[in-house]
Design a protein around this motif. Structure first.
Motif, PDB file in Angstrom:
ATOM      1  N   ASN A   1       0.963  -1.218   0.140  1.00 38.01           N
ATOM      2  CA  ASN A   1       0.006   0.047  -0.057  1.00 38.01           C
ATOM      3  C   ASN A   1       0.858   1.341   0.004  1.00 38.01           C
ATOM      4  N   LYS A   2       1.807   1.234   0.710  1.00 39.72           N
ATOM      5  CA  LYS A   2       2.856   2.658   0.875  1.00 39.72           C
ATOM      6  C   LYS A   2       3.504   2.521  -0.507  1.00 39.72           C
ATOM      7  N   GLY A   3       3.860   1.545  -1.115  1.00 45.09           N
ATOM      8  CA  GLY A   3       4.638   1.780  -2.406  1.00 45.09           C
ATOM      9  C   GLY A   3       3.563   2.003  -3.601  1.00 45.09           C
ATOM     10  N   PHE A   4       2.420   1.582  -3.526  1.00 45.43           N
ATOM     11  CA  PHE A   4       1.276   1.922  -4.373  1.00 45.43           C
ATOM     12  C   PHE A   4       1.191   3.621  -4.481  1.00 45.43           C
TER      13      PHE A   4
ATOM     14  N   GLU B   1       1.986   8.819  -6.725  1.00 47.75           N
ATOM     15  CA  GLU B   1       1.936  10.246  -6.352  1.00 47.75           C
ATOM     16  C   GLU B   1       3.135  10.728  -7.543  1.00 47.75           C
ATOM     17  N   ALA B   2       4.194   9.634  -7.665  1.00 45.20           N
ATOM     18  CA  ALA B   2       5.046   9.995  -8.722  1.00 45.20           C
ATOM     19  C   ALA B   2       4.684   9.978 -10.128  1.00 45.20           C
ATOM     20  N   ASN B   3       3.484   9.420 -10.170  1.00 43.24           N
ATOM     21  CA  ASN B   3       2.927   9.346 -11.629  1.00 43.24           C
ATOM     22  C   ASN B   3       3.578   8.514 -12.448  1.00 43.24           C
ATOM     23  N   THR B   4       3.845   7.188 -11.531  1.00 39.32           N
ATOM     24  CA  THR B   4       4.512   6.158 -12.110  1.00 39.32           C
ATOM     25  C   THR B   4       3.476   4.892 -12.239  1.00 39.32           C
ATOM     26  N   TRP B   5       2.161   5.049 -13.066  1.00 39.18           N
ATOM     27  CA  TRP B   5       1.387   3.984 -13.046  1.00 39.18           C
ATOM     28  C   TRP B   5       1.650   2.762 -13.675  1.00 39.18           C
ATOM     29  N   ILE B   6       2.409   2.581 -14.478  1.00 42.82           N
ATOM     30  CA  ILE B   6       2.651   1.112 -14.829  1.00 42.82           C
ATOM     31  C   ILE B   6       3.204   0.440 -13.864  1.00 42.82           C
ATOM     32  N   THR B   7       4.184   0.905 -13.175  1.00 42.71           N
ATOM     33  CA  THR B   7       4.596   0.114 -11.962  1.00 42.71           C
ATOM     34  C   THR B   7       3.793  -0.099 -10.744  1.00 42.71           C
ATOM     35  N   ALA B   8       3.021   0.849 -10.560  1.00 39.98           N
ATOM     36  CA  ALA B   8       1.961   1.096  -9.532  1.00 39.98           C
ATOM     37  C   ALA B   8       0.954   0.029  -9.662  1.00 39.98           C
ATOM     38  N   ILE B   9       0.326  -0.005 -10.921  1.00 39.93           N
ATOM     39  CA  ILE B   9      -0.606  -1.014 -11.041  1.00 39.93           C
ATOM     40  C   ILE B   9      -0.248  -2.513 -10.833  1.00 39.93           C
ATOM     41  N   ASN B  10       0.992  -2.982 -10.933  1.00 35.93           N
ATOM     42  CA  ASN B  10       1.543  -4.146 -10.784  1.00 35.93           C
ATOM     43  C   ASN B  10       1.743  -4.522  -9.395  1.00 35.93           C
ATOM     44  N   LEU B  11       1.648  -3.631  -8.547  1.00 37.32           N
ATOM     45  CA  LEU B  11       1.483  -3.918  -6.935  1.00 37.32           C
ATOM     46  C   LEU B  11       0.202  -4.223  -6.683  1.00 37.32           C
TER      47      LEU B  11
END
Length: 118
Positions: free
Chosen positions: A64-67, A72-82
């Motif tokens: 959750n913290k990583g997401f 917040e850093a607009n790194t959606w491709i990586t966030a979605i994988n979490l």
């Protein structure tokens, strides 16, 4: 440097709601872990299946913290994988609730084994 706009399908309001929901979930996860710990320490035990539950809770909180950090850093491709990793957490915890012998299940997980289908 100007902050990049959010994903065009997600507004600042949407993201704030998601973060609020994550905060609520994180508090519930912490409380659940605390309740299990209090219950077991009052009985002077700490079961191995509870150890598995604590590790799942810890992983969920970190995901959750990583997401939040990644969105917040607009790194959606990586966030979605979490989200997939969080679904894995849910499946592991649900699997623990389905088995009769939780200690055997824990031992199999720790040894990298699988649980037989019935």
């Amino acid at each position: 440097m100007e902050k990049q706009p959010l994903n065009h399908e997600v507004s600042d309001v949407d993201l704030a709601k998601v973060f609020e929901s994550l905060d609520v979930v994180n508090k519930k996860l912490n409380q659940t872990a605390l309740d299990i710990s209090t219950n077991e320490t009052s009985r002077k035990l700490l079961s191995k299946p509870s150890h598995l539950t604590f590790s799942i809770v810890h992983r969920a909180l970190e995901l959750n913290k990583g997401f939040k950090t990644l969105t917040e850093a607009n790194t959606w491709i990586t966030a979605i994988n979490l989200i997939r990793l969080q679904a894995d957490n849910c499946m592991r915890l649900f699997a623990l609730s389905l088995v009769i012998d939780r200690l055997d299940f824990y031992n199999r997980i720790q040894n990298g084994g699988t649980y037989p289908k019935h």
